[in-house]
Design an enzyme around this catalytic site. Structure first.
Site, PDB file in Angstrom:
ATOM      1  N   GLU A  23       0.816  -1.210   0.000  1.00 12.89           N
ATOM      2  CA  GLU A  23       0.000   0.000   0.000  1.00 12.89           C
ATOM      3  C   GLU A  23       0.853   1.264   0.000  1.00 12.89           C
ATOM      4  O   GLU A  23       0.501   2.265  -0.612  1.00 12.89           O
ATOM      5  CB  GLU A  23      -0.913   0.045   1.244  1.00 12.89           C
ATOM      6  CG  GLU A  23      -1.980  -1.020   1.304  1.00 12.89           C
ATOM      7  CD  GLU A  23      -1.496  -2.323   1.933  1.00 12.89           C
ATOM      8  OE1 GLU A  23      -0.264  -2.547   2.027  1.00 12.89           O
ATOM      9  OE2 GLU A  23      -2.347  -3.134   2.338  1.00 12.89           O
ATOM     10  N   LEU A  24       1.991   1.186   0.705  1.00 17.47           N
ATOM     11  CA  LEU A  24       2.817   2.393   0.802  1.00 17.47           C
ATOM     12  C   LEU A  24       3.403   2.765  -0.562  1.00 17.47           C
ATOM     13  O   LEU A  24       3.470   3.925  -0.938  1.00 17.47           O
ATOM     14  CB  LEU A  24       3.943   2.198   1.831  1.00 17.47           C
ATOM     15  CG  LEU A  24       4.745   3.469   2.120  1.00 17.47           C
ATOM     16  CD1 LEU A  24       3.862   4.547   2.731  1.00 17.47           C
ATOM     17  CD2 LEU A  24       5.938   3.177   3.018  1.00 17.47           C
TER      18      LEU A  24
ATOM     19  N   LYS B 177      24.184   0.400  -1.726  1.00 15.98           N
ATOM     20  CA  LYS B 177      23.694  -0.839  -1.121  1.00 15.98           C
ATOM     21  C   LYS B 177      23.942  -0.801   0.382  1.00 15.98           C
ATOM     22  O   LYS B 177      25.020  -0.418   0.832  1.00 15.98           O
ATOM     23  CB  LYS B 177      24.428  -2.032  -1.708  1.00 15.98           C
ATOM     24  CG  LYS B 177      24.139  -2.199  -3.166  1.00 15.98           C
ATOM     25  CD  LYS B 177      23.405  -3.480  -3.438  1.00 15.98           C
ATOM     26  CE  LYS B 177      23.072  -3.501  -4.912  1.00 15.98           C
ATOM     27  NZ  LYS B 177      22.145  -4.524  -5.302  1.00 15.98           N
TER      28      LYS B 177
ATOM     29  N   GLY C   7      24.211  -5.413 -23.155  1.00 15.92           N
ATOM     30  CA  GLY C   7      23.249  -6.492 -23.372  1.00 15.92           C
ATOM     31  C   GLY C   7      21.827  -6.041 -23.618  1.00 15.92           C
ATOM     32  O   GLY C   7      21.270  -6.263 -24.681  1.00 15.92           O
TER      33      GLY C   7
ATOM     34  N   HIS D 148      30.491  -8.798 -16.850  1.00 15.10           N
ATOM     35  CA  HIS D 148      30.132  -7.398 -16.624  1.00 15.10           C
ATOM     36  C   HIS D 148      29.801  -7.199 -15.153  1.00 15.10           C
ATOM     37  O   HIS D 148      29.153  -8.039 -14.526  1.00 15.10           O
ATOM     38  CB  HIS D 148      28.918  -7.015 -17.482  1.00 15.10           C
ATOM     39  CG  HIS D 148      28.275  -5.749 -17.027  1.00 15.10           C
ATOM     40  ND1 HIS D 148      28.878  -4.518 -17.201  1.00 15.10           N
ATOM     41  CD2 HIS D 148      27.123  -5.507 -16.358  1.00 15.10           C
ATOM     42  CE1 HIS D 148      28.102  -3.592 -16.673  1.00 15.10           C
ATOM     43  NE2 HIS D 148      27.040  -4.160 -16.150  1.00 15.10           N
TER      44      HIS D 148
ATOM     45  N   HIS E  43      22.844   5.537 -16.098  1.00 13.25           N
ATOM     46  CA  HIS E  43      21.902   5.805 -15.006  1.00 13.25           C
ATOM     47  C   HIS E  43      21.328   7.215 -15.103  1.00 13.25           C
ATOM     48  O   HIS E  43      20.436   7.565 -14.350  1.00 13.25           O
ATOM     49  CB  HIS E  43      22.583   5.578 -13.666  1.00 13.25           C
ATOM     50  CG  HIS E  43      23.154   4.194 -13.557  1.00 13.25           C
ATOM     51  ND1 HIS E  43      24.457   3.921 -13.889  1.00 13.25           N
ATOM     52  CD2 HIS E  43      22.592   3.014 -13.229  1.00 13.25           C
ATOM     53  CE1 HIS E  43      24.673   2.623 -13.745  1.00 13.25           C
ATOM     54  NE2 HIS E  43      23.558   2.045 -13.352  1.00 13.25           N
TER      55      HIS E  43
ATOM     56  N   CYS F 160      26.524   0.064 -18.352  1.00 14.44           N
ATOM     57  CA  CYS F 160      25.578  -0.981 -17.922  1.00 14.44           C
ATOM     58  C   CYS F 160      24.558  -1.184 -19.038  1.00 14.44           C
ATOM     59  O   CYS F 160      24.645  -0.533 -20.085  1.00 14.44           O
ATOM     60  CB  CYS F 160      24.888  -0.561 -16.615  1.00 14.44           C
ATOM     61  SG  CYS F 160      24.042  -1.929 -15.783  1.00 14.44           S
TER      62      CYS F 160
HETATM   63  N1  GLN Z   1      23.210  -7.821 -19.424  1.00 10.99           N
HETATM   64  C1  GLN Z   1      22.456  -7.103 -18.468  1.00 10.99           C
HETATM   65  C2  GLN Z   1      21.821  -5.886 -19.112  1.00 10.99           C
HETATM   66  O1  GLN Z   1      22.385  -5.389 -20.029  1.00 10.99           O
HETATM   67  C3  GLN Z   1      23.313  -6.657 -17.304  1.00 10.99           C
HETATM   68  C4  GLN Z   1      22.488  -6.016 -16.240  1.00 10.99           C
HETATM   69  C5  GLN Z   1      23.234  -5.566 -15.024  1.00 10.99           C
HETATM   70  O2  GLN Z   1      24.414  -5.336 -15.078  1.00 10.99           O
HETATM   71  N2  GLN Z   1      22.573  -5.409 -13.923  1.00 10.99           N
HETATM   72  O3  GLN Z   1      20.776  -5.413 -18.681  1.00 10.99           O
HETATM   73 ZN    ZN Z   2      25.457  -3.387 -15.046  1.00 11.08          ZN
END
Ligand code: GLN
Ligand code: ZN
Length: 763
Positions: free
Chosen positions: A16-17, A114, A433, A643, A696, A728
């Site tokens: 719910e939150l 984290k 990827g 990766h 990001h 990423c």
């Molecule tokens: N191969 C994944 C992607 O490209 C790697 C994801 C990740 O590093 N968390 O989404």
């Molecule tokens: Zn990544």
């Protein structure tokens, strides 16, 4: 005689939150409605604990986003750029957690990290020269009032000053020790206010004591608490020093001779805590809050084992039965999991069930009549437990020898063979990827789930997406292509679903950060591969282009770390099973003509034990071999990539090189290429692709900017070892952002290539 927990999940029984908060962010509900929902959730959670018979109920563990951010706001540790926005306190809080944008006014969020060795993220508080610490927030006090009004036996919860200092960022020249005096004043004032409300216990969370604590840090810790004790003399509220995620060997003797009224120890993850108690004793004037019910896993507690553990604590010690850490790391209730087989269901204990366990353990420990019954029922459950076994898997593991963990020939030989085989240009370009998971992809997946389209229709849709993304990558001019990962919902769930031995919940949500949750798979039986997983998609993609297509797998350590593991099997055993299943997949890909295979390990670092001295013994000694096992049998000319999406692996460089991959791509954090220097210094052998585009952020980096980054790389590293890629997967970006950025990467790279006169050097 007394029971408690360290903390409870905050998101609500049915999340719910999350929904209320997201509605509030979208202006669909107003603040008072959000506050009402939050109050209702707290009330329900306190009632749950009262109903279960828990004596001391944590209050203040509720959060709209993150507990450490709450503590920072309570203490006025709010950077002025947020204050200047002139928002009300809740909006100012959300601005810190997720950034703020209104017209041209825009302030980025505080960074997120984290939380210790969990998959939960906290917001990193920021200290600067302008930070002026004082008690400024009223959230904690209001929640305490609210709880007391409801007749809750409240234990007020707050993050401690030592942990706050260890986890925060200091952006100016002032250092942690420069804030100690002000923190003493502020914490003392919080304690006094809670004392005046007649709160019986205050739980001060200091999980950072489970890191290594050196003499300098110990001095800070001592100074903080000596000051607080001095200032709060005569209080009647009791102070509990709560630790978790490990043992407190560096400070055990100090804290057991201090003025704390209670010490909370984690006996699940901090196995050594029991040795400490036995070796140094535990004082009669303190209460031992014994964390014996695992707050990080979802299995029933085996009472017999736990009682044996508790029986080793000397008789004169006053013990309160508690959870090992906050229950925030497990889902709400297993009663909702009606679709897991019933023989499995009875072995699950989520937050609600753990409350019951703590109360039952208390009865057993104190020799009460109903305790005996609970012990018998529990023991029967464990005697009858039946995990699906696979003798072939067990046999395969028994037959493993060191050769299974060693890829031949060695990397430098392979490097030559592969350079010749692929004949890639200097500074080859690739991606990590995934490509953006656009609406149509999610829609198609939902339709398949609801049987609104057939599997064939779905597969054809995915093939169409692959065709399109290959063409786009070719047009952009990338060298090594990917199929885009359109078929994957989540990088662990996707593999778990296709491996025997995993189970899935319907409602097993665990908070990851803010309103985001994950639903980790559960490892229940022996793990094996019962059919190919990624082969069809990769082979299809490779058949559609002349360029090389990289196969794409999630690695064994990440699958293991992002699942709820078994407790009756060692991590080494479990991860080896997963690794063997993935080895089958790797060899299958190779057999079907895939020449480059990437095995992602984004979660490798996060599970490092908190104490450095345990990194290898408790973790890397099984994690690194598991990765090696997945690829040890491939041909020399097959290239293995991995990766990792964190930049702080400076301190485990050797372990990463020991994975024996041929190429690694990683996040190289905002043009901060200090890691590159560390790689050079450590004589890192794996070819590297430090991310030159921060995925990001919605920002499209300019060609010029990327060119600068590539030139820095070329200056620092042997050019023959460098790959050029984003940091990423592109899954969360929009297509425009992703394509424009990739184009800039390729164009920038061409310029650099042209200016390097050497031919493609074969080392
Ligand atoms: N191969 C994944 C992607 O490209 C790697 C994801 C990740 O590093 N968390 O989404
Ligand atoms: Zn990544």
């Amino acid at each position: 005689m007394t029971t408690t927990i360290v903390g409870f999940p905050r998101i609500g029984h049915h999340r719910e939150l999350k929904f209320a908060t997201e509605h509030y962010w979208k202006n669909k509900i107003d603040q008072s409605e959000l506050l009402d929902t939050a109050a209702k959730i707290r009330q329900e959670h306190w009632q749950d604990q009262k109903d279960a018979g828990v004596d001391l109920v944590p209050v203040g563990d509720f959060s709209f986003f993150d507990g450490l951010l709450d503590t920072a706001n309570l203490l006025n540790i709010v950077p002025s750029r947020y204050k200047k926005l002139g928002l009300n306190s809740l909006d100012e809080y959300f601005a810190q957690a997720r950034g703020f944008q209104n017209g041209d006014e825009s302030v980025a969020a505080l960074p997120m990290k984290k939380w210790f060795n969990t998959n939960y993220h906290y917001i990193v508080p920021e200290f600067s020269n302008e930070t002026s610490i004082k008690v400024a927030g009223d959230k904690l006090f209001n929640e305490v009032d609210e709880a007391l009004k409801q007749g809750v036996n409240a234990k007020a919860v707050i993050d401690g000053p030592y942990t706050l200092l260890r986890l925060s960022r200091f952006i100016d020249d002032k250092k942690p020790e420069d804030f100690v005096d002000d923190l003493i004043e502020a914490y003392s004032s919080v304690i006094k206010q809670l004392d005046s409300k007649n709160v019986k216990w205050i739980q001060i969370d200091e999980p950072a004591l489970c890191f290594d604590v050196d003499d300098e840090q110990k001095k800070i810790f001592d100074k903080l608490y000596n000051g607080i004790f001095e200032n709060t003399k005569g209080r009647s509220t009791k102070l509990l020093l709560q630790t978790y995620f490990g043992d407190i060997r560096d400070v055990y003797e100090d804290v057991t001779t201090s003025d704390f009224d209670g010490i909370g120890l984690d006996f699940v993850e901090g196995k050594y805590n029991l040795d400490l108690v036995k070796k140094y004793g535990f004082p009669a004037n303190q209460v031992l809050f014994a964390g014996v019910v695992n707050g990080k896993n979802i299995w029933r507690n085996h009472y017999d084992d736990t009682i044996k553990l508790l029986d080793q604590i000397p008789d004169n010690v006053k013990v309160v039965i508690s959870s090992s850490c906050s229950l925030l790391h497990v889902p709400y209730t297993s009663a909702d999991e009606t679709e897991v087989p019933s023989d499995v269901q009875q072995h699950l204990a989520f937050a609600i069930e753990k409350l019951g366990e703590i109360v039952e353990l208390d009865s057993i420990y104190n020799d009460q009549a109903d305790g005996k019954r609970a012990l018998d029922t529990n023991d029967k459950l464990f005697r009858e437990i039946k995990h699906p076994e696979n003798p072939a898997v067990k046999k395969r593991i028994a037959n493993l020898s060191s050769a299974d963990y060693t890829r031949l020939p060695d990397r430098s030989e392979r490097e030559k063979i592969q350079k010749k085989e692929f004949n890639l240009p200097l500074l080859p370009t690739t991606t990590i990827g995934s490509f953006p998971q656009t609406k149509d992809v999610r829609r198609a997946r939902a339709k398949l789930r609801k049987n609104e389209i057939t599997k064939d229709e779905y597969d054809n849709f995915i093939k169409g997406k692959i065709d399109r993304i290959l063409k786009i990558q070719e047009d952009i001019g990338l060298d090594v292509l990917v199929h885009g990962e359109y078929e994957r919902n989540d990088m662990v769930e996707y593999f778990g679903e296709k491996l025997d031995g995993f189970l899935f919940t319907q409602n097993g949500w665990v908070q990851s950060y803010g309103t985001r949750g994950v639903k980790p798979p559960i490892i229940w039986g022996d793990v094996s591969r019962n059919g190919s997983i990624t082969v069809a998609a990769s082979v299809y993609a490779q058949s559609k282009t002349k360029k090389l297509v990289k196969g794409m797998l999630t690695g064994p350590v990440t699958i293991f770390n992002w699942s709820f593991p078994r407790e009756d099997v060692t991590p080494r055993e479990s991860v080896t099973q997963i690794a063997l299943a993935l080895q089958d997949e790797v060899l299958d890909l190779e057999k079907h003509g895939i020449k480059i295979i990437q095995i992602d390990e984004p979660a490798l670092r996060e599970n490092l034990p908190l104490r450095k001295s345990r990194w290898y013994k408790d973790y890397l000694d099984w994690a690194v071999p598991a990765f090696r096992l997945t690829h040890s049998k491939v041909q020399p000319q097959t290239q293995i990539h991995t990766h990792m999406c964190y930049s702080e692996f400076g301190d485990i460089i050797q372990a990463i090189d020991d994975l024996d991959a041929d190429v690694i791509s990683f996040e190289a954090s905002r043009a901060d290429f200090t890691l590159i220097d560390q790689l050079v210094k450590a004589n890192f052998q794996t070819e590297v692709g430090p991310g030159v585009y921060d995925i990001h952020s919605p920002r499209v980096p300019s060609e010029q900017e990327i060119e600068g980054l590539i030139r820095t790389l070329v200056k620092k590293l042997p050019v023959s070892k460098i790959w050029i890629n984003p940091d990423c997967g592109l899954k969360t970006r929009s297509e425009d952002e992703a394509f424009d950025s990739l184009k800039n990467i390729v164009d920038a790279n061409k310029k650099v290539r042209r200016s390097i006169n050497e031919p493609n050097p074969v080392v």
